[in-house]
Design a protein around this motif. Structure first.
Motif, PDB file in Angstrom:
ATOM      1  N   ARG A 117       0.820  -1.301  -0.118  1.00 49.22           N
ATOM      2  CA  ARG A 117      -0.107   0.020   0.070  1.00 49.22           C
ATOM      3  C   ARG A 117       0.664   1.210  -0.042  1.00 49.22           C
ATOM      4  O   ARG A 117       0.417   2.220  -0.504  1.00 49.22           O
ATOM      5  N   THR A 118       1.957   1.163   0.812  1.00 48.06           N
ATOM      6  CA  THR A 118       2.820   2.210   0.704  1.00 48.06           C
ATOM      7  C   THR A 118       4.453   1.606   0.786  1.00 48.06           C
ATOM      8  O   THR A 118       4.388   0.333   0.939  1.00 48.06           O
ATOM      9  N   ALA A 119       5.507   2.310   0.794  1.00 47.96           N
ATOM     10  CA  ALA A 119       6.749   1.730   0.608  1.00 47.96           C
ATOM     11  C   ALA A 119       7.013   1.128   1.924  1.00 47.96           C
ATOM     12  O   ALA A 119       7.693   0.005   1.944  1.00 47.96           O
ATOM     13  N   SER A 120       6.499   1.322   3.024  1.00 46.28           N
ATOM     14  CA  SER A 120       6.594   0.816   4.177  1.00 46.28           C
ATOM     15  C   SER A 120       5.674  -0.296   4.772  1.00 46.28           C
ATOM     16  O   SER A 120       5.649  -1.083   5.802  1.00 46.28           O
ATOM     17  N   THR A 121       4.529  -0.226   3.725  1.00 44.50           N
ATOM     18  CA  THR A 121       3.234  -1.105   4.371  1.00 44.50           C
ATOM     19  C   THR A 121       3.065  -2.307   3.312  1.00 44.50           C
ATOM     20  O   THR A 121       2.515  -1.774   2.255  1.00 44.50           O
ATOM     21  N   THR A 122       3.670  -3.268   3.655  1.00 43.53           N
ATOM     22  CA  THR A 122       3.343  -4.535   2.605  1.00 43.53           C
ATOM     23  C   THR A 122       2.965  -5.902   3.329  1.00 43.53           C
ATOM     24  O   THR A 122       3.448  -5.930   4.458  1.00 43.53           O
ATOM     25  N   GLN A 123       2.197  -6.369   2.739  1.00 41.83           N
ATOM     26  CA  GLN A 123       1.996  -7.941   3.299  1.00 41.83           C
ATOM     27  C   GLN A 123       2.081  -8.814   2.175  1.00 41.83           C
ATOM     28  O   GLN A 123       1.742  -8.769   1.082  1.00 41.83           O
ATOM     29  N   THR A 124       2.807 -10.322   2.700  1.00 42.51           N
ATOM     30  CA  THR A 124       2.757 -11.332   1.760  1.00 42.51           C
ATOM     31  C   THR A 124       2.107 -12.270   2.373  1.00 42.51           C
ATOM     32  O   THR A 124       2.149 -12.855   3.377  1.00 42.51           O
ATOM     33  N   LEU A 125       1.248 -12.786   1.256  1.00 43.83           N
ATOM     34  CA  LEU A 125       0.354 -14.040   1.587  1.00 43.83           C
ATOM     35  C   LEU A 125       1.162 -15.189   0.872  1.00 43.83           C
ATOM     36  O   LEU A 125       1.236 -15.114  -0.549  1.00 43.83           O
ATOM     37  N   ARG A 126       1.195 -16.369   1.597  1.00 42.06           N
ATOM     38  CA  ARG A 126       1.555 -17.766   0.842  1.00 42.06           C
ATOM     39  C   ARG A 126       0.186 -18.356   0.254  1.00 42.06           C
ATOM     40  O   ARG A 126      -0.635 -18.725   0.884  1.00 42.06           O
ATOM     41  N   ILE A 127       0.488 -18.824  -1.147  1.00 38.17           N
ATOM     42  CA  ILE A 127      -0.907 -19.381  -1.817  1.00 38.17           C
ATOM     43  C   ILE A 127      -0.409 -20.770  -1.938  1.00 38.17           C
ATOM     44  O   ILE A 127       0.633 -20.966  -2.826  1.00 38.17           O
ATOM     45  N   ASP A 128      -0.977 -21.905  -1.303  1.00 38.78           N
ATOM     46  CA  ASP A 128      -0.618 -23.218  -1.534  1.00 38.78           C
ATOM     47  C   ASP A 128      -1.811 -24.028  -1.849  1.00 38.78           C
ATOM     48  O   ASP A 128      -2.692 -24.007  -1.260  1.00 38.78           O
ATOM     49  N   LEU A 129      -2.190 -24.420  -3.183  1.00 37.19           N
ATOM     50  CA  LEU A 129      -3.072 -24.847  -3.572  1.00 37.19           C
ATOM     51  C   LEU A 129      -3.607 -26.418  -2.725  1.00 37.19           C
ATOM     52  O   LEU A 129      -4.629 -26.936  -2.920  1.00 37.19           O
ATOM     53  N   SER A 130      -2.484 -26.904  -2.116  1.00 40.01           N
ATOM     54  CA  SER A 130      -2.705 -28.162  -1.445  1.00 40.01           C
ATOM     55  C   SER A 130      -3.663 -28.037  -0.339  1.00 40.01           C
ATOM     56  O   SER A 130      -3.962 -28.917   0.359  1.00 40.01           O
ATOM     57  N   GLU A 131      -3.753 -26.586   0.154  1.00 38.23           N
ATOM     58  CA  GLU A 131      -4.731 -26.366   1.097  1.00 38.23           C
ATOM     59  C   GLU A 131      -6.112 -26.579   0.795  1.00 38.23           C
ATOM     60  O   GLU A 131      -7.000 -26.774   1.720  1.00 38.23           O
ATOM     61  N   LEU A 132      -6.549 -26.705  -0.582  1.00 42.19           N
ATOM     62  CA  LEU A 132      -7.841 -27.162  -0.863  1.00 42.19           C
ATOM     63  C   LEU A 132      -8.152 -28.450  -0.580  1.00 42.19           C
ATOM     64  O   LEU A 132      -9.345 -29.047  -0.685  1.00 42.19           O
ATOM     65  N   GLY A 133      -7.233 -29.220  -0.195  1.00 43.55           N
ATOM     66  CA  GLY A 133      -7.440 -30.761  -0.058  1.00 43.55           C
ATOM     67  C   GLY A 133      -7.918 -31.496  -1.061  1.00 43.55           C
ATOM     68  O   GLY A 133      -7.216 -31.612  -2.473  1.00 43.55           O
ATOM     69  N   GLY A 134      -9.077 -32.231  -0.782  1.00 39.77           N
ATOM     70  CA  GLY A 134      -9.676 -33.217  -2.008  1.00 39.77           C
ATOM     71  C   GLY A 134     -10.591 -32.411  -2.952  1.00 39.77           C
ATOM     72  O   GLY A 134     -10.987 -32.780  -4.023  1.00 39.77           O
ATOM     73  N   GLN A 135     -10.699 -30.979  -2.598  1.00 44.78           N
ATOM     74  CA  GLN A 135     -11.638 -30.046  -3.292  1.00 44.78           C
ATOM     75  C   GLN A 135     -11.110 -30.226  -4.854  1.00 44.78           C
ATOM     76  O   GLN A 135      -9.907 -29.929  -4.897  1.00 44.78           O
ATOM     77  N   PRO A 136     -11.692 -30.328  -5.950  1.00 44.16           N
ATOM     78  CA  PRO A 136     -11.278 -30.101  -7.081  1.00 44.16           C
ATOM     79  C   PRO A 136     -10.763 -28.612  -7.356  1.00 44.16           C
ATOM     80  O   PRO A 136     -11.371 -27.727  -6.890  1.00 44.16           O
ATOM     81  N   ARG A 137      -9.695 -28.589  -8.212  1.00 43.94           N
ATOM     82  CA  ARG A 137      -9.092 -27.565  -8.373  1.00 43.94           C
ATOM     83  C   ARG A 137      -9.632 -26.744  -9.384  1.00 43.94           C
ATOM     84  O   ARG A 137      -9.153 -26.412 -10.409  1.00 43.94           O
ATOM     85  N   THR A 138     -10.941 -26.082  -9.380  1.00 39.76           N
ATOM     86  CA  THR A 138     -11.579 -25.404 -10.418  1.00 39.76           C
ATOM     87  C   THR A 138     -11.045 -23.872 -10.275  1.00 39.76           C
ATOM     88  O   THR A 138     -10.645 -23.562  -9.389  1.00 39.76           O
ATOM     89  N   LEU A 139     -11.428 -23.190 -11.388  1.00 40.52           N
ATOM     90  CA  LEU A 139     -11.151 -21.584 -11.194  1.00 40.52           C
ATOM     91  C   LEU A 139     -11.686 -21.231 -10.179  1.00 40.52           C
ATOM     92  O   LEU A 139     -11.212 -20.437  -9.285  1.00 40.52           O
ATOM     93  N   ASP A 140     -12.899 -21.389  -9.828  1.00 40.45           N
ATOM     94  CA  ASP A 140     -13.771 -20.711  -8.709  1.00 40.45           C
ATOM     95  C   ASP A 140     -13.283 -21.072  -7.366  1.00 40.45           C
ATOM     96  O   ASP A 140     -13.194 -20.444  -6.649  1.00 40.45           O
ATOM     97  N   ALA A 141     -12.823 -22.512  -7.346  1.00 40.50           N
ATOM     98  CA  ALA A 141     -12.176 -22.844  -5.998  1.00 40.50           C
ATOM     99  C   ALA A 141     -10.822 -22.055  -5.696  1.00 40.50           C
ATOM    100  O   ALA A 141     -10.668 -21.783  -4.667  1.00 40.50           O
ATOM    101  N   VAL A 142     -10.038 -22.167  -6.764  1.00 39.81           N
ATOM    102  CA  VAL A 142      -8.683 -21.442  -6.450  1.00 39.81           C
ATOM    103  C   VAL A 142      -8.764 -19.849  -6.304  1.00 39.81           C
ATOM    104  O   VAL A 142      -8.201 -19.201  -5.285  1.00 39.81           O
ATOM    105  N   THR A 143      -9.502 -19.237  -7.224  1.00 45.44           N
ATOM    106  CA  THR A 143      -9.835 -17.869  -6.846  1.00 45.44           C
ATOM    107  C   THR A 143     -10.459 -17.758  -5.375  1.00 45.44           C
ATOM    108  O   THR A 143     -10.243 -16.437  -4.794  1.00 45.44           O
ATOM    109  N   GLY A 144     -11.458 -18.397  -5.051  1.00 48.86           N
ATOM    110  CA  GLY A 144     -11.914 -18.235  -3.636  1.00 48.86           C
ATOM    111  C   GLY A 144     -10.930 -18.454  -2.749  1.00 48.86           C
ATOM    112  O   GLY A 144     -11.064 -17.775  -1.711  1.00 48.86           O
ATOM    113  N   LEU A 145     -10.027 -19.346  -2.946  1.00 44.45           N
ATOM    114  CA  LEU A 145      -8.926 -19.471  -1.753  1.00 44.45           C
ATOM    115  C   LEU A 145      -8.199 -18.356  -1.551  1.00 44.45           C
ATOM    116  O   LEU A 145      -8.035 -17.743  -0.579  1.00 44.45           O
ATOM    117  N   ILE A 146      -7.645 -17.943  -2.986  1.00 45.34           N
ATOM    118  CA  ILE A 146      -7.072 -16.574  -2.958  1.00 45.34           C
ATOM    119  C   ILE A 146      -7.681 -15.344  -2.422  1.00 45.34           C
ATOM    120  O   ILE A 146      -7.045 -14.508  -1.492  1.00 45.34           O
TER     121      ILE A 146
END
Length: 891
Positions: free
Chosen positions: A186-215
């Motif tokens: 947001r600013t030079a001093s305000t940043t946030q880093t998010l780890r995206i790991d699709l294994s967090e969906l478990g057995g849920q099919p990795r569809t477009l909506d499922a992955v964008t929903g996780l993110i």
């Protein structure tokens, strides 16, 4: 009953009266306008005489040579006829250039005279003072719009297609180990880093909506506004040829892309969990189409392959380069992972970025996903080609090549037909910092460029005579120059000085093809009198080169591609028919024809037992279009194993090979075909850590660029000092509009309005393509204004994509009829297509002059004269009357 007018017509007499012998009669029609030069009653000057006179130096327009056959003919007719005869000569020159058997020397003379004649006519038209009509050299229209524009900020990012089929089905690109980070600042001093790991969906099919929903869940939980979504892409029309018929195929399955909806206050970037080196290859295909290919030699990443053609294992993506790119000459990767390409543009230029001359140089910046994020045109007035690029550790970019015609503001070009060397330095965003043009009296060109550790810029190339500050050896020589730039304060113009120039070679044909700088050592590689020669110079504190050693590798029978220093060794590469280059032991033997080669030499260039040369290729013809050394590996690309008797239209295959820089052993190679069976790689660049899982997701490795410079000198081909004039439609002094380094579309709009004394309304409008352009219209349609081109080399209208001419109503009650010749600055006789287009344009211009002549004709072409008819006419009319009476039984 036979009408009197019919009989009189048989005798060539016109009359509107039924009384033939009265005191008042209608006399034969008298010419109301002087006879024009296109009349069939005028003996035309033979075209060969017009050509001979023009080539002899006679002016195309000569008012004193016009003879009017009407005593009260006005100067307006004299000017129209003078202009028409000038256009006739221009047409004769064009027609002569299209005749068979015209020698090249005469073609050059015809082109030179055509150019000067076109300028003469343009100047003459700008100074016309006509009564009753208006004639302009460009177009005549009620409104005008620039084709050049500036892209708006792009908070939305859409990837290439990542899924094909129903939206509910799993996405192949999401399968496997998919882990990456999203960083939002947001600013030079305000940043946030998010780890995206699709294994967090478990057995849920990795569809477009499922992955964008996780993110999106993670973004929302972090209090961020950026969101991910999906977007259906329009179907592409596909056709196949069945015999002589073109058959349109049904639409294929739905295609989907990821869509990132950002905001103006958040900057988004991506980083993979694991990565490997990526290799970018720019290639030409069928019909000159240009593509950018991305490879991974380590099996990292992977392509979605949706909509791609001619896929080969190891390729990550395929991107079409924009229309207008004629050839890609050089490429390099910046410290932020972005890819820079140096390309030649054709006369059309890029969409939204027209050029001012026949050709120009473009600097294109791509992110790691293959999205074009910035484009820069050099802004040459005539022709330019870019041959080399270098990127400094701080992100500055240097481009070098050759240019003819004007380039730098305020600098006079001695011979616009002779090429000079140029170097331009840009900052990391692609904003020009400074440009230097250096030339010998004869032709020269810059073919290599590099940054020294202390910021100096080194340029090398070849020259056909002595460069300024140096002495020629004979024939074409190689040269090296050192430049240093400085500013008095941040934001001030750069002062550039030439530290040194060194020219070298033999009395034969010499040149520098490649150069590299390591510390205080500068190495050049080139061909001198047919032999491959490596030179080592040392640079003093002022950047002056002193030759220390030379290495002759023998007869090349090919070309040098690059030189680099890696692992304490000098790596030289190229292509050669010589199977026994004098570069040490042979690792891989020459296979025949022309093969690519890589040679490893000691840094002092002295022959040693550790020197080696490795060849790569088949029994046919192989090229080494480009070679790069990175991380102990040597990457080579070019055309693979072409038959000796191949024709230009025959199939070609591209290749990419990787060698170990220490041993010369080939450890990875791929070949591929191209669209239309044409694949001709031109350049390559290596991005350290540039290949990852992000490639199959269509996401960039690094920051998602949302904006570009709004400066006209960055976003268009305009340069500081370019200009044009605005004059009122009803006459008056022309006012000049000059481009400065701070101009944007908004500031230029204000300048145009002021120059037109508020006759014009100039607004900035955004098109459906997201590009902002200028719209120009008259405040009062009956009182328009005229835009006139700037002088050759400094014309801003060409850089804006605006035609010179009149803006306002062109016809109607109380409106001066206006006609536009539409003789654009791009007319040329350079080839048959250009000659045909020039001929058509001139004929249309001549028709506009004829239309202006017709518009001057009086409303009634019958002029009535009262008074006593002459005796001879009275007698004639009596005879006509008697004949009429006998025919009708009246006497």
């Amino acid at each position: 009953m036979i009408n009197n007018s019919y009989l009189l017509g048989l005798y060539g007499v016109s009359s509107d009266t039924t009384s033939l012998l009265g005191q008042t009669v209608a006399t034969p029609r008298r010419a109301a306008q002087p006879t024009p030069p296109w009349s069939t009653t005028v003996t035309a000057t033979p075209a060969s005489d017009l050509v001979r006179a023009a080539l002899g130096g006679r002016r195309l327009i000569d008012e004193s040579a016009v003879r009017l056959d009407l005593s009260d003919g006005s100067d307006t007719y004299r000017q129209l006829f003078s202009l028409y005869q000038g256009l006739e000569t221009l047409s004769a020159l064009t027609n002569r250039s299209r005749e068979t058997g015209v020698a090249a020397t005469e073609q050059a003379l015809l082109q030179k005279r055509f150019d000067s004649g076109l300028q003469e006519i343009s100047t003459y038209v700008a100074g016309l003072d006509l009564e009753g009509v208006r004639l302009v050299g460009g177009t005549a229209a009620a409104t005008a719009k620039t084709s050049a524009g500036v892209a708006r900020d792009r908070p939305t990012f859409t990837t290439a297609p990542v899924h094909e089929g129903a939206v509910e089905t799993p996405v192949a690109a999401f399968q496997g180990d998919v882990v990456f980070d999203i960083t939002v600042a947001r600013t030079a001093s305000t940043t946030q880093t998010l780890r995206i790991d699709l294994s967090e969906l478990g057995g849920q099919p990795r569809t477009l909506d499922a992955v964008t929903g996780l993110i999106n869940d993670k973004l929302e939980a972090a209090g961020l506004e950026t969101r991910f979504g999906r977007e259906q892409l329009p179907s592409e029309t596909r056709t196949v040829q069945v015999g002589t018929r073109t058959v349109t195929l049904p639409d294929g399955p739905d295609r989907w892309a990821l869509k990132i909806q950002g905001t103006s206050v958040e900057t988004v970037s991506f980083a993979p969990a694991t990565s490997a080196d990526a290799v970018y290859v720019a290639q030409a295909g069928a019909n000159g189409a240009q593509q950018l290919l991305k490879f991974s030699a380590d099996g990292v990443g992977g392509s979605s392959r949706i909509g791609e053609t001619q896929w080969v294992d190891g390729r990550l993506s395929q991107t079409a380069l924009p229309e207008g790119v004629a050839a890609v000459r050089a490429s390099a990767v910046g410290p932020d992972g972005s890819l820079w390409l140096v390309a030649d543009l054709n006369a059309e230029g890029l969409t939204g970025q027209p050029i001012k001359g026949e050709s120009d140089v473009a600097l294109l910046k791509y992110d790691a996903s293959g999205r074009l994020v910035a484009s820069r045109a050099l802004g040459a007035a005539s022709e330019a080609s870019g041959f080399a690029i270098a990127v400094a550790a701080d992100g500055k970019v240097a481009v070098a090549g050759s240019v003819t015609g004007a380039l730098e503001p305020g600098r006079t070009v001695t011979d616009a037909a002779v090429s000079d060397s140029f170097v331009t330095v840009y900052d990391s965003a692609g904003v020009e910092l400074w440009t230097q043009r250096r030339g010998a009296r004869a032709a020269d060109e810059a073919t290599a460029v590099a940054f020294a550790d202390d910021g100096a810029v080194l340029v090398s190339g070849r020259a056909a005579s002595a460069m300024p500050g140096a002495a020629g050896v004979g024939g074409w020589d190689g040269y090296v120059e050192s430049f240093r730039a400085s500013q008095l304060y941040p934001g001030a113009p750069y002062t550039v000085r030439v530290e040194a120039t060194r020219q070298f070679g033999t009395t034969g044909e010499d040149g520098v093809a490649a150069m590299t700088v390591v510390g205080s050592d500068l190495y050049t590689a080139g061909v001198e009198s047919g032999r491959a020669v490596i030179r080592r110079f040392t640079l003093n504190a002022q950047g002056r080169p002193t030759l220390q050693s030379t290495r002759d590798l023998g007869v090349l029978s090919g070309e040098i591609a690059t030189i680099a220093v890696d692992g304490g060794r000098v790596i030289v590469s190229g292509a050669s028919r010589n199977a026994a280059l004098q570069a040490g032991s042979v690792v891989n033997a020459h296979a025949g024809g022309t093969d690519a080669f890589v040679a490893s030499l000691s840094t002092d260039l002295a022959a040693s037992a550790s020197d080696w040369v490795s060849y790569y290729g088949g029994a046919g013809e192989d090229t080494a279009a480009d070679v790069k050394v990175s991380g102990g590996k040597v990457y080579v690309t070019g055309v693979s194993n072409r038959p000796f008797d191949a024709e230009d239209e025959d199939p070609t295959r591209g290749y990419l090979a990787r060698m170990d820089a220490a041993s010369g052993a080939v450890d990875w190679a791929r070949t591929w075909s191209g669209d239309g069976d044409q694949a001709s790689p031109a350049t390559l660049a290596v991005a350290s850590g540039g290949a990852s899982v992000l490639d199959r997701l269509g996401l960039p490795n690094g920051v998602v660029a949302q904006s570009d410079s709004r400066l006209l000198t960055a976003a268009t081909s305009l340069r500081v000092g370019d200009r044009f004039t605005v004059s009122l439609g009803d006459g008056g002094r022309a006012r000049t509009v000059t481009v400065d380094g701070r101009d944007t579309l908004q500031s230029l709009a204000r300048k145009i309005e002021q120059a037109s004394q508020r006759r014009l309304i100039v607004t900035v409008a955004t098109g459906t393509d997201g590009v902002q352009r200028l719209n120009i219209r008259p405040r009062d349609p009956e009182q328009g204004a005229v835009l006139n081109s700037g002088e050759a080399g400094r014309d801003a209208l060409a850089g804006l994509g605006l035609s010179p001419g009149y803006i306002g109503a062109t016809s109607g009650d109380d409106v001066t009829q206006t006609f536009g010749l539409n003789l654009g600055s791009g007319l040329s006789l350079k080839d048959e297509e250009a000659r045909r287009a020039a001929g058509e344009a001139i004929l249309k211009a001549m028709s506009q002059v004829r239309a202006a002549y017709r518009a001057l004709a009086p409303q009634s072409e019958t002029q009535r004269i009262t008074g006593q008819a002459p005796a001879y006419l009275t007698a004639q009319l009596a005879n006509y009357q008697a004949a009429l009476s006998r025919l009708t039984g009246g006497g």
